[in-house]
Design an enzyme around this catalytic site. Structure first.
Site, PDB file in Angstrom:
ATOM      1  N   SER A 130      70.120 -33.447  66.416  1.00 37.10           N
ATOM      2  CA  SER A 130      70.394 -34.768  66.953  1.00 37.10           C
ATOM      3  C   SER A 130      69.917 -35.951  66.397  1.00 37.10           C
ATOM      4  O   SER A 130      70.387 -35.962  65.228  1.00 37.10           O
ATOM      5  CB  SER A 130      69.617 -34.714  68.536  1.00 37.10           C
ATOM      6  N   ASP A 171      80.522 -30.546  71.673  1.00 32.70           N
ATOM      7  CA  ASP A 171      79.338 -31.628  71.713  1.00 32.70           C
ATOM      8  C   ASP A 171      79.772 -32.842  71.270  1.00 32.70           C
ATOM      9  O   ASP A 171      80.403 -32.927  70.065  1.00 32.70           O
ATOM     10  CB  ASP A 171      78.091 -31.008  70.785  1.00 32.70           C
ATOM     11  N   HIS A 185      74.817 -30.144  74.021  1.00 34.80           N
ATOM     12  CA  HIS A 185      73.912 -30.475  72.678  1.00 34.80           C
ATOM     13  C   HIS A 185      72.715 -30.148  72.666  1.00 34.80           C
ATOM     14  O   HIS A 185      72.021 -30.155  71.757  1.00 34.80           O
ATOM     15  CB  HIS A 185      73.765 -32.150  73.127  1.00 34.80           C
TER      16      HIS A 185
END
Length: 299
Positions: free
Chosen positions: A165, A220, A254
């Site tokens: 991320s 995502d 995610h």
């Protein structure tokens, strides 16, 4: 890309995600801690790794919370780790952060020069500011971080840099800075990385770091931001495609455990890497505003 190596890299990030706060909620000093999974076993069977140094940084400010880095001090963001039996086997892992959702809502993505590496183009200002705050102690130490870090790594080491991320974005900047100031053989694995820099940054990164692997879940939304043409992805992309095993929500697509499960599915070991219970189809959805509050760093 070696799928098991990508999973192993993700497990280092998961360790940071699971351990960056202590039982009281304070940022943890992870120095000298063995790197184990939640069952107390080495994250890579047959190999024992230990944290050589904890990496700290200011959290990422957003328009929603512009004073976030000053709210409660420096955060435990990553680790420098070495193999107990082979000190030349080095991992640098950087966790994600809850600010991903605020960052997406800000959607301004101002570019600024990445001054750490001359001529490397423009990078997203939030990622850049956060990386430039990194320190080997929980206080400001500007201008010497990369040199101090390099001094801790054995001269003959092979280094793997990884993140998930926003941690993946930081890992991308980290890797180029490290490559520009050292000669370590370097491999990069990022999971769910947003775009980090412009075309010049893309060209400099890809010509400097030849072994960079970017893992992307097709569903995502984070890797789809910030938008081109100003921002361009780096590295070799490996796309993962869920086949009904994940709830089709923004947080679930995610989540780090989703990425590990989808990677493992590629080699038939997905049972060893279960997704979050909340992300099993039909389960109660993870709220977008505070995804996985009990394990915030994994988002």
């Amino acid at each position: 890309m070696n799928v098991q190596s990508a999973i192993n890299a993700g497990l280092f990030v998961q360790f940071v995600a699971n351990t960056w706060q202590d039982a009281t909620g304070k940022n943890a000093d992870l120095d000298d801690r063995p790197i184990l999974n939640t069952t107390g076993q080495p994250i890579i069977p047959g190999k024992n790794y230990t944290v050589l140094k904890t990496l700290y940084a200011c959290d990422l400010a957003t328009d929603i919370h512009p004073n976030r880095p000053c709210d409660d001090g420096w955060k435990t963001m990553g680790i420098l780790a070495t193999n107990d039996n082979d000190p030349n086997d080095v991992f640098i892992a950087i966790r994600g952060t809850l600010t991903i959702w605020e960052w997406i809502q800000d959607v301004k993505f101002f570019p600024k020069p990445f001054s750490n590496v001359t001529g490397s183009g423009l990078t997203e200002d939030g990622f850049t500011d956060m990386y430039q705050s990194f320190s080997l102690k929980p206080s400001a130490n500007p201008g010497v971080f990369i040199n101090d870090l390099i001094a801790l790594i054995p001269a003959q080491a092979t280094v793997t840099v990884t993140g998930h991320s926003l941690g993946a974005a930081i890992a991308t900047l980290f890797a180029l800075d490290l490559a520009a100031h050292s000669k370590f053989p370097l491999t990069v694995y990022t999971l769910a990385s947003p775009r980090v820099g412009d075309l010049t940054f893309h060209n400099v990164f890809d010509s400097t770091i030849l072994n960079a692997f970017r893992v992307v879940n097709r569903l995502d939304i984070v890797p789809k931001t910030p938008p081109p043409p100003l921002y361009i992805h780096v590295g070799d992309e490996s796309e993962l495609v869920p086949k009904g095993q994940v709830s089709p929500t923004i947080p679930c697509e995610h989540h780090l455990t989703t990425y590990l499960n989808l990677l493992a599915t590629e080699i038939g070991t997905q049972a060893s890497y279960p997704i979050e219970a909340d992300c099993v189809p039909g389960a109660k959805a993870i709220p977008l505003t505070n995804p996985r509050a009990s394990t915030p760093a994994q988002v």
